[in-house]
Design a protein around this motif. Structure first.
Motif, PDB file in Angstrom:
ATOM      1  N   ARG A   1       0.809  -1.220   0.000  1.00 40.70           N
ATOM      2  CA  ARG A   1       0.000   0.000   0.000  1.00 40.70           C
ATOM      3  C   ARG A   1       0.843   1.271   0.000  1.00 40.70           C
ATOM      4  NH1 ARG A   1      -2.740  -2.929   4.016  1.00 40.70           N
ATOM      5  NH2 ARG A   1      -1.751  -1.651   5.596  1.00 40.70           N
ATOM      6  N   LYS A   2       2.126   1.123   0.230  1.00 40.82           N
ATOM      7  CA  LYS A   2       3.005   2.292   0.339  1.00 40.82           C
ATOM      8  C   LYS A   2       3.022   3.077  -0.970  1.00 40.82           C
ATOM      9  CE  LYS A   2       7.729   3.641   1.133  1.00 40.82           C
ATOM     10  NZ  LYS A   2       9.103   3.250   0.938  1.00 40.82           N
ATOM     11  N   LYS A   3       2.882   4.369  -0.836  1.00 36.12           N
ATOM     12  CA  LYS A   3       2.932   5.244  -2.003  1.00 36.12           C
ATOM     13  C   LYS A   3       4.382   5.354  -2.458  1.00 36.12           C
ATOM     14  CE  LYS A   3      -1.021   7.924  -0.534  1.00 36.12           C
ATOM     15  NZ  LYS A   3      -1.508   9.203  -0.041  1.00 36.12           N
ATOM     16  N   PRO A   4       4.588   5.419  -3.771  1.00 37.85           N
ATOM     17  CA  PRO A   4       5.977   5.565  -4.242  1.00 37.85           C
ATOM     18  C   PRO A   4       6.560   6.899  -3.791  1.00 37.85           C
ATOM     19  CG  PRO A   4       4.407   5.678  -6.068  1.00 37.85           C
ATOM     20  CD  PRO A   4       3.626   5.363  -4.830  1.00 37.85           C
ATOM     21  N   GLU A   5       7.827   6.856  -3.489  1.00 39.11           N
ATOM     22  CA  GLU A   5       8.501   8.089  -3.069  1.00 39.11           C
ATOM     23  C   GLU A   5       8.707   8.980  -4.282  1.00 39.11           C
ATOM     24  OE1 GLU A   5      12.039   7.378  -0.813  1.00 39.11           O
ATOM     25  OE2 GLU A   5      11.099   5.747   0.298  1.00 39.11           O
ATOM     26  N   THR A   6       8.511  10.255  -4.072  1.00 34.63           N
ATOM     27  CA  THR A   6       8.731  11.194  -5.170  1.00 34.63           C
ATOM     28  C   THR A   6      10.227  11.414  -5.339  1.00 34.63           C
ATOM     29  OG1 THR A   6       8.538  13.073  -3.674  1.00 34.63           O
ATOM     30  CG2 THR A   6       6.535  12.383  -4.799  1.00 34.63           C
TER      31      THR A   6
END
Length: 60
Positions: A44-49
């Motif tokens: 579920r972790k959002k990708p790091e920008t």
């Protein structure tokens, strides 16, 4: 390094030591559930920008 930072690092070492010493006594069913929860959280972790460097023109 400040006194507070030193105390925080020592506390972190104590916590890590306690966790390491007691990890072997965790029931395998609990270890499996924790592993499943970790995999679900990582999924579920959002990708790091990724930020690109910004170049600012300077006058010579």
């Amino acid at each position: 390094m400040s006194s507070l930072e030193t105390k925080e690092l020592e506390f972190a070492r104590q916590v890590r030591r306690a966790l390491d010493e007691n990890a072997a006594s965790i029931p395998s069913a609990t270890v499996d559930r924790l592993a499943m929860a970790r995999r679900a959280a990582l999924a579920r972790k959002k990708p790091e920008t990724v930020s690109a460097p910004v170049f600012v023109p300077a006058l010579a």
